[in-house]
Design a protein around this motif. Structure first.
Motif, mmCIF file in Angstrom:
data_model
loop_
_atom_site.group_PDB
_atom_site.id
_atom_site.type_symbol
_atom_site.label_atom_id
_atom_site.label_comp_id
_atom_site.label_asym_id
_atom_site.label_seq_id
_atom_site.Cartn_x
_atom_site.Cartn_y
_atom_site.Cartn_z
ATOM 1 N N GLY A 152 16.045 21.788 34.581
ATOM 2 C CA GLY A 152 17.143 20.857 34.799
ATOM 3 C C GLY A 152 18.328 21.075 33.892
ATOM 4 N N ALA A 153 18.310 22.158 33.102
ATOM 5 C CA ALA A 153 19.465 22.509 32.287
ATOM 6 C C ALA A 153 20.459 23.293 33.151
ATOM 7 C CB ALA A 153 19.031 23.335 31.086
ATOM 8 N N ALA A 154 21.599 23.630 32.582
ATOM 9 C CA ALA A 154 22.593 24.414 33.315
ATOM 10 C C ALA A 154 23.011 25.610 32.472
ATOM 11 C CB ALA A 154 23.807 23.562 33.665
ATOM 12 N N VAL A 155 23.196 26.744 33.125
ATOM 13 C CA VAL A 155 23.642 27.964 32.454
ATOM 14 C C VAL A 155 24.946 28.423 33.099
ATOM 15 C CG1 VAL A 155 23.122 30.360 31.898
ATOM 16 C CG2 VAL A 155 21.279 28.658 31.911
ATOM 17 N N TYR A 156 25.956 28.630 32.256
ATOM 18 C CA TYR A 156 27.234 29.186 32.693
ATOM 19 C C TYR A 156 27.279 30.647 32.244
ATOM 20 C CZ TYR A 156 32.321 30.144 32.386
ATOM 21 O OH TYR A 156 33.577 30.710 32.492
ATOM 22 N N LEU A 157 27.399 31.569 33.196
ATOM 23 C CA LEU A 157 27.433 33.006 32.916
ATOM 24 C C LEU A 157 28.796 33.561 33.281
ATOM 25 C CD1 LEU A 157 25.529 35.584 32.268
ATOM 26 C CD2 LEU A 157 25.561 35.885 34.753
ATOM 27 N N TRP A 158 29.338 34.438 32.411
ATOM 28 C CA TRP A 158 30.578 35.123 32.749
ATOM 29 C C TRP A 158 30.616 36.485 32.050
ATOM 30 C CZ3 TRP A 158 30.321 31.613 28.827
ATOM 31 C CH2 TRP A 158 30.993 31.890 27.627
ATOM 32 N N HIS A 159 31.365 37.424 32.634
ATOM 33 C CA HIS A 159 31.507 38.748 32.033
ATOM 34 C C HIS A 159 32.691 39.476 32.654
ATOM 35 C CE1 HIS A 159 29.754 40.857 35.561
ATOM 36 N NE2 HIS A 159 28.924 39.827 35.639
ATOM 37 N N CYS A 160 33.026 40.628 32.085
ATOM 38 C CA CYS A 160 34.165 41.404 32.575
ATOM 39 C C CYS A 160 33.802 42.182 33.839
ATOM 40 C CB CYS A 160 34.655 42.367 31.497
ATOM 41 S SG CYS A 160 33.539 43.757 31.164
ATOM 42 N N ASP A 161 34.811 42.749 34.478
ATOM 43 C CA ASP A 161 34.578 43.523 35.699
ATOM 44 C C ASP A 161 34.407 45.009 35.371
ATOM 45 O OD1 ASP A 161 37.105 44.551 35.223
ATOM 46 O OD2 ASP A 161 38.052 43.593 36.956
ATOM 47 N N ARG A 162 34.425 45.841 36.379
ATOM 48 C CA ARG A 162 34.200 47.279 36.214
ATOM 49 C C ARG A 162 35.296 47.945 35.386
ATOM 50 N NH1 ARG A 162 33.586 50.786 41.647
ATOM 51 N NH2 ARG A 162 35.771 50.177 41.835
ATOM 52 N N ASN A 163 36.464 47.315 35.331
ATOM 53 C CA ASN A 163 37.584 47.870 34.567
ATOM 54 C C ASN A 163 37.690 47.278 33.171
ATOM 55 O OD1 ASN A 163 38.517 49.475 36.787
ATOM 56 N ND2 ASN A 163 39.375 47.598 37.698
ATOM 57 N N GLY A 164 36.783 46.370 32.832
ATOM 58 C CA GLY A 164 36.840 45.733 31.525
ATOM 59 C C GLY A 164 37.740 44.516 31.485
ATOM 60 N N ASP A 165 38.192 44.039 32.647
ATOM 61 C CA ASP A 165 39.074 42.875 32.725
ATOM 62 C C ASP A 165 38.275 41.596 32.972
ATOM 63 O OD1 ASP A 165 41.386 44.418 32.415
ATOM 64 O OD2 ASP A 165 41.532 44.803 34.567
ATOM 65 N N TYR A 166 38.822 40.471 32.490
ATOM 66 C CA TYR A 166 38.215 39.162 32.709
ATOM 67 C C TYR A 166 39.078 38.354 33.667
ATOM 68 C CZ TYR A 166 34.816 39.621 28.898
ATOM 69 O OH TYR A 166 33.758 40.004 28.108
ATOM 70 N N SER A 167 38.453 37.813 34.701
ATOM 71 C CA SER A 167 39.194 36.969 35.644
ATOM 72 C C SER A 167 39.797 35.775 34.909
ATOM 73 C CB SER A 167 38.275 36.482 36.765
ATOM 74 O OG SER A 167 37.277 35.592 36.261
ATOM 75 N N MET A 168 40.900 35.280 35.416
ATOM 76 C CA MET A 168 41.630 34.128 34.899
ATOM 77 C C MET A 168 42.452 34.450 33.651
ATOM 78 S SD MET A 168 38.612 31.243 35.334
ATOM 79 C CE MET A 168 39.654 29.862 34.877
ATOM 80 N N TYR A 169 42.235 35.621 33.031
ATOM 81 C CA TYR A 169 42.936 35.969 31.800
ATOM 82 C C TYR A 169 43.669 37.309 31.891
ATOM 83 C CZ TYR A 169 40.329 32.230 29.414
ATOM 84 O OH TYR A 169 39.816 31.020 29.034
#
Length: 292
Positions: A152-169
């Motif tokens: 019942g916990a929540a996990v937020y996962l994020w990472h860069c793309d194939r080019n090393g870029d991060y979405s939204m930034y």
């Protein structure tokens, strides 16, 4: 101006998510509780047709499987000891968290709760390209001598793309929000994400970021998080992926920043190094225990 559903936020999504759970989503996800049991180590190869089961030399297993927590059988004394080696380290969320602590907050947007994070949602429509990757995390609650899975916990996962870029930034994909998502842990403490293999960008070893929240309702702002950490990816698997089209720059970047000099993992990574299985042709699975 009319409002789309994705503008209404996570509070709008929660009733639908609760109903979906009641109808059996937990039961569907529970099939992943036994994933990773007793995987044998195979010789490493960059051949796209070769399956790799990887655990770094000298590092205690951090992923579900073997005799450790998250393996195929009930948690016994041996797995208790492995989890009790310590909580997963607290790490920086970095400059591109998207959790409201440094600029935009994707956690407040309707649609962020999803298992497939390869595509953007809401008004964005981009798709991240790269070698298919599944991420499986098993969350444990270390409460004194009592070690239990944290359901019942929540996990937020994020990472860069194939080019090393991060979405939204990153300028090239500032209007996208892919490679970000939230999942609720099932009765076995497990979450699973479908994504792509990240790049090695300048100054960092290949990695993924994640935050753990006590409940899905808490996962709307970074101020509610229980833990922030990072997942490291085994070198042999990175070598295999980075030999493929689209990852060329990652080869140079990874050579320039070995694990021993990485700003996050240089002080120890045994609890953060994922187990990896699969191949370039079939995709990879990364598994990690997350004791908090």
């Amino acid at each position: 101006m009319s409002h789309h559903e994705h503008d209404l936020g996570l509070s709008h999504d929660l009733p639908k998510i609760v109903e979906r759970n009641r109808l059996g989503r937990r039961g569907m996800l529970s099939i992943f509780g036994g994933v990773g049991a007793a995987a044998a180590l195979a010789a490493c190869s960059s051949d796209s047709g070769t399956t790799i089961s990887s655990t770094p030399e000298g590092a205690p297993p951090g992923g579900p499987g073997g005799g450790g927590p998250g393996g195929g059988g009930p948690m016994g004394a041996e797995s208790d000891v492995e989890v009790a080696e310590g909580e997963i380290p607290e790490e920086t969320a970095g400059p591109y968290p998207g959790d409201g602590s440094n600029g935009p907050n994707v956690l407040s947007e309707s649609g962020i709760v999803r298992s497939d994070i390869t595509t953007s949602f809401g008004d964005a429509s981009g798709v991240a390209e790269g070698v298919p990757t599944t991420v499986r995390l098993k969350v444990y609650d270390l409460n004194g001598d009592d070690i239990t899975v944290l359901s019942g916990a929540a996990v937020y996962l994020w990472h860069c793309d194939r080019n090393g870029d991060y979405s939204m930034y990153s300028e090239a994909i500032a209007d996208e929000n892919y490679l970000r998502g939230v999942q609720e842990t099932d009765a076995d403490g497990m979450v699973e994400f479908t994504t792509i293999f990240p790049a090695a960008y300048s100054g960092r070893w290949p990695h993924m970021h994640f935050e753990v929240y006590e409940t899905l309702a808490d996962a709307t702002t970074y101020t509610n998080k229980l833990r922030t950490s990072q997942l490291a990816i085994p070198e042999d698997v990175c070598d295999a992926v980075f030999a493929t089209e689209g990852y060329e720059q990652s080869v140079t970047n990874m050579e320039q920043t070995p694990l021993e000099s990485d700003g996050i993992f240089s002080d120890g990574y045994s609890l953060q190094m994922a187990k990896a299985t699969g191949s370039v042709a079939e995709g990879y699975t990364l598994t990690l225990n997350v004791p908090i």
